[in-house]
Every structure is written in structure tokens, then in C-alpha cells.
Enzyme design. Structure first.
Site, short mmCIF file in Angstrom:
data_model
loop_
_atom_site.label_atom_id
_atom_site.label_comp_id
_atom_site.label_asym_id
_atom_site.label_seq_id
_atom_site.Cartn_x
_atom_site.Cartn_y
_atom_site.Cartn_z
N GLU A 89 -76.63 -43.99 -59.65
CA GLU A 89 -75.76 -44.85 -59.13
C GLU A 89 -75.35 -44.25 -57.81
O GLU A 89 -74.81 -43.27 -57.41
CB GLU A 89 -74.65 -45.53 -59.99
N CYS A 102 -71.13 -43.73 -51.23
CA CYS A 102 -70.92 -42.51 -51.88
C CYS A 102 -72.24 -42.32 -53.01
O CYS A 102 -72.74 -43.28 -53.56
CB CYS A 102 -69.83 -43.22 -52.85
N CYS A 109 -73.60 -34.92 -65.31
CA CYS A 109 -72.98 -33.88 -64.81
C CYS A 109 -72.29 -32.84 -66.04
O CYS A 109 -72.03 -33.44 -66.82
CB CYS A 109 -71.56 -34.57 -64.13
N CYS A 113 -64.90 -33.82 -66.85
CA CYS A 113 -63.56 -34.01 -66.56
C CYS A 113 -63.14 -35.22 -67.26
O CYS A 113 -63.94 -36.15 -67.84
CB CYS A 113 -63.38 -34.47 -64.98
N CYS A 116 -63.70 -38.81 -66.37
CA CYS A 116 -64.85 -39.32 -65.59
C CYS A 116 -65.81 -39.75 -66.56
O CYS A 116 -66.02 -38.87 -67.45
CB CYS A 116 -65.07 -38.24 -64.77
N SER A 194 -67.53 -33.50 -51.99
CA SER A 194 -66.49 -33.16 -52.91
C SER A 194 -66.81 -32.26 -54.21
O SER A 194 -67.90 -32.52 -54.86
CB SER A 194 -65.86 -34.56 -53.56
N SER A 217 -61.57 -31.68 -55.87
CA SER A 217 -60.86 -32.43 -56.52
C SER A 217 -59.66 -31.44 -57.18
O SER A 217 -60.23 -30.69 -58.00
CB SER A 217 -61.58 -32.90 -57.75
N ASN A 293 -59.30 -45.14 -62.30
CA ASN A 293 -59.95 -46.51 -62.66
C ASN A 293 -60.05 -46.09 -64.41
O ASN A 293 -60.95 -45.15 -64.68
CB ASN A 293 -61.32 -46.33 -62.05
N CYS A 336 -66.92 -43.53 -60.95
CA CYS A 336 -68.10 -42.57 -61.18
C CYS A 336 -68.79 -42.81 -62.31
O CYS A 336 -68.19 -42.40 -63.64
CB CYS A 336 -67.63 -41.23 -61.09
N1 SAH Z 1 -67.97 -33.31 -59.02
C1 SAH Z 1 -67.49 -33.60 -57.79
C2 SAH Z 1 -67.79 -34.95 -57.19
C3 SAH Z 1 -67.97 -36.03 -58.25
S1 SAH Z 1 -66.34 -36.66 -58.94
C4 SAH Z 1 -65.84 -33.50 -57.65
O1 SAH Z 1 -65.12 -33.37 -58.85
O2 SAH Z 1 -65.38 -33.76 -56.72
C5 SAH Z 1 -65.36 -37.22 -57.39
C6 SAH Z 1 -64.16 -37.92 -57.25
O3 SAH Z 1 -64.46 -38.99 -58.47
C7 SAH Z 1 -62.99 -37.19 -58.35
O4 SAH Z 1 -62.32 -36.28 -57.73
C8 SAH Z 1 -62.11 -38.78 -58.64
O5 SAH Z 1 -61.56 -38.68 -57.56
C9 SAH Z 1 -63.18 -39.74 -58.61
N2 SAH Z 1 -63.36 -40.18 -59.92
C10 SAH Z 1 -64.14 -40.06 -60.92
N3 SAH Z 1 -63.99 -40.81 -62.22
C11 SAH Z 1 -62.82 -41.59 -61.66
C12 SAH Z 1 -61.90 -42.53 -62.52
N4 SAH Z 1 -62.30 -42.78 -63.70
N5 SAH Z 1 -61.17 -43.06 -61.73
C13 SAH Z 1 -60.82 -42.58 -60.34
N6 SAH Z 1 -61.32 -41.90 -59.78
C14 SAH Z 1 -62.49 -41.23 -60.31
#
Ligand code: SAH
Length: 351
Positions: A89, A102, A109, A113, A116, A194, A217, A293, A336
Site C-alpha cells: 500500500e 508515502c 516488515c 513495532c 504498527c 524513515s 522513529s 492511529n 501503516c
Molecule cells: N520502518 C520505518 C518506516 C515505516 S514506519 C520506521 O520505523 O521508521 C514509519 C512510521 O509510521 C512510524 O514512525 C510511525 O510514525 C508511523 N506509524 C506506523 N503505524 C502507526 C500507527 N498505528 N499510528 C500512527 N503512526 C503509525
């Protein structure tokens, strides 16, 4: 799967064209057509015989729009199909000056995290450079055709699903492809990468001679708590990440940015704001505060808008530069990996 020509840079394409018996200057036309999203059958400025020859061993395009959702705020979320049936996506956001896309760099992945949705099923595979580029090409084509817009994507954030520095070579090649003057020619200054903080690769990135923006991040100023939110934090400690950021600044002269997702009660207290001030004060950096989110696969909660602005106020008062990121696309599974996750669930049900 055939090799996709979008993986070739201009010089590689020139060499291939000559090898296959065509004139070198044809490479310019073909490269342009590929980056405009054309298939071989649409490249009518090239002889049919040569197009057929190319299509025996190569594909022209790498991704197709499977579905898109449009938010009330204008944000558009694309679900793209890759040639092997995997889905990824991208999110297209409209700003005053133009569109920002984006992009995803991996299918799934491996970072996992806590907040996410992208890492729920782990890593499936890396995206090829031409597949990441395909996301931009498709979005541009959609803007011109679907929305009849003259404006295109002028800003790219590598912040979709995946860890770009875990797919290092392909990510770097993508950045060079999308910013090449013979192609889409997005300014590298308008590209942000990022990372969850893969320290050795951050050093490599600083040596690439690119003028892109580095975003990290962070999500907590304390190693122990950060490890609970981001498993990768067990390998790379915050002080080592900060050293790598300083090196990036020394080498490129570019200010770096920290992403900080605010999770209610977990990392959004006064103690956390003070922790951030302690480690970031005086650094040439900016902090992007992101309201979580919420995703249904975990029970982490978002605070209120007021909480976010209060947190920002504490940072600002101490002289840090911080903003609360505008909320976009919340009604369309904007975070994400959420849309792909819904799609996988629905397909499971249908099978
Ligand atoms: N792996 C890389 C890039 C992908 S995640 C990294 O960790 O930076 C990038 C960003 O997506 C995270 O830092 C966060 O800001 C955002 N993100 C992912 N899931 C989210 C969620 N559920 N709510 C808000 N931001 C989110």
C-alpha cells in the site's frame, strides 16, 4: 517472474538497448515511457518488432492499482498488486504545494513495532527498486487520469510498510531512479527516509552522497521502554542512534527528524517529554509528534489532541523544535499496513 525494466537505471537501459541491436538514443524514449507508466504496446514511438523483442524477456511495469480508498480529507490510500500476487500500500496526501506519496519498501516488515499493523505477519519479501518506483508511477498516472490533476507527486516519504534500511541496496537504487533527470526527476531534497534506527546502515547512508532527509522513529527517550515498543531497540541503543544522526548531519549538513508516536500512558507523560529534552536539546533536529492511529490488533490507545499539544508545549518551552503532525486518512485505515491487513483478512475469509 520476468525482469522488470523499471529496475534499470538510464545507463543500464542504454547498454541493454544497444546489446539488443537498437540505437542508443532510443533508450531516452523508452526510459521516459516506462516512468510515465506505459506498457510496451503503448510505446508507439518504438518499432513494433523491437517492442516485441523487449517483451519476450522483460515486463515494462511492476505494479497495478488493485483498489483505492479516498478519505474525506482528500487523502488517497492505494492497494497495489505486484506481479507475483503480493499486495502493498501507499498513501497519497495533498498539501498546498502538491502531492506527497508515502511508499512501502517491503511486503510486510520484520520490525514488529507494537503499534504498527505492517509487521503483524513478519517480512514476506523485499521490494525491487522498480516496484517502489512503480508506486510513484501509478500514483502520478492516477492523478493525471483519475483526478484529472496537473499536479504530480513532488514529495516522497519512505515511511510506508517495511524498513527501508533493511532493504538497503534496492532503496538506494529507487532513490536514484526516481530523482534521475531522464525520468520523474523528484528533487532529493523532497525525499525523506524513515528508519527504526538501523545504526550501521545509517552510517552507510551518510556516505551515499544523496541529499535526502533522514527521519528516525524514536517513540521513547528511554532504552528499556523503547525496547517494549520496538524490538529492534534491543540491538541499537539510543545513544548510538544519536551518534549516527550527528554523523549524518556532519556529512550532509542536513537537519534530521524524529518521529514520535504518542501512545496514551506509555510514552506521553511529563517524564517522557523531559527525557526527550535531556537527550535532544541543542541538536539540529525536529520532532514530529504523531497521534496514534489505533489498530484493532493491539490495545494501545491514542491520547486526546489536547494531550498531544500539551506534550509539544513542554518540548517547545525547552527550546526544541516540535510539531504535531496533521491527522490524515483516519477514516480509511490510514496507518501503516492497515489496508493490506484488512485485504488479507477478507481474502482468508473467502478462501
Ligand atoms: N520502518 C520505518 C518506516 C515505516 S514506519 C520506521 O520505523 O521508521 C514509519 C512510521 O509510521 C512510524 O514512525 C510511525 O510514525 C508511523 N506509524 C506506523 N503505524 C502507526 C500507527 N498505528 N499510528 C500512527 N503512526 C503509525
Amino acid at each position: 517472474m520476468k525482469e522488470c525494466l523499471l529496475n534499470f537505471n538510464f545507463e543500464e537501459l542504454q547498454n541493454l538497448i544497444v546489446e539488443l541491436g537498437e540505437k542508443k538514443y532510443r533508450a531516452g524514449q523508452i526510459y521516459k515511457s516506462l516512468h510515465l507508466g506505459l506498457d510496451f504496446s503503448e510505446m508507439t514511438d518504438i518499432s513494433k518488432v523491437f517492442r516485441e523483442k523487449l517483451s519476450l524477456d522483460y515486463d515494462a511495469q511492476s505494479v497495478k492499482i488493485l483498489k483505492y480508498l479516498q478519505s474525506v480529507d482528500g487523502t488517497i490510500k492505494f492497494l497495489f498488486a505486484l506481479r507475483d500476487g503480493n499486495v502493498i500500500e501507499s498513501v497519497l496526501m495533498k498539501y498546498n504545494h502538491g502531492y506527497s506519496l508515502c511508499v512501502s519498501t517491503q511486503v510486510g516488515c520484520r520490525m514488529k513495532c507494537a503499534f504498527c499493523a505492517s509487521g503483524l505477519h513478519g517480512l514476506v519479501r523485499n521490494l525491487e527498486p522498480g516496484e517502489i518506483l512503480g508506486e510513484v508511477i501509478c500514483a502520478n498516472k492516477f492523478l493525471l487520469g483519475g483526478l484529472g490533476e496537473k499536479r504530480k507527486v513532488i514529495n516522497i516519504v519512505l515511511m510506508g510498510s517495511g524498513e527501508p534500511l533493511d532493504n538497503y541496496y534496492n532503496t538506494i537504487k529507487f532513490i536514484k531512479l526516481v530523482s534521475s533527470k531522464e525520468g520523474i526527476y523528484v528533487s532529493q531534497r523532497n525525499i525523506s527516509l524513515s528508519t527504526s534506527g538501523i545504526v550501521p546502515k545509517m552510517y552507510d547512508l551518510a556516505n551515499e552522497d544523496l541529499s535526502i532527509n533522514l527521519t528516525v522513529s524514536l517513540h521513547s527517550p528511554f532504552d528499556e521502554e523503547r525496547q517494549k515498543i520496538m524490538p529492534v531497540a534491543k540491538t541499537y541503543k539510543i545513544d548510538k542512534i544519536l551518534d549516527a544522526c550527528s554523523n549524518y548531519f556532519d556529512k550532509t549538513g542536513r537537519r534530521y527528524i524524529f518521529e514520535y508516536v504518542l501512545i496514551r500512558g506509555e510514552n506521553d507523560t511529563e517524564r517522557h517529554a523531559e527525557g526527550l529534552i535531556r537527550i535532544l536539546k541543542g541538536r539540529p533536529c525536529h520532532i514530529n509528534l504523531i497521534r496514534l492511529n489505533e489498530v484493532k490488533e493491539n490495545d494501545l490507545k491514542s491520547g486526546t489532541d489536547k494531550d498531544a499539544y500539551r506534550f509539544m508545549g513542554v518540548l517547545e518551552k525547552a527550546g526544541l523544535s516540535a510539531t504535531v503532525r496533521r491527522k490524515m486518512g483516519e477514516d480509511i485505515d490510514g496507518a501503516c499496513g492497515q489496508l493490506r491487513q484488512r485485504y488479507l483478512e477478507e481474502n482468508d475469509k473467502n478462501e
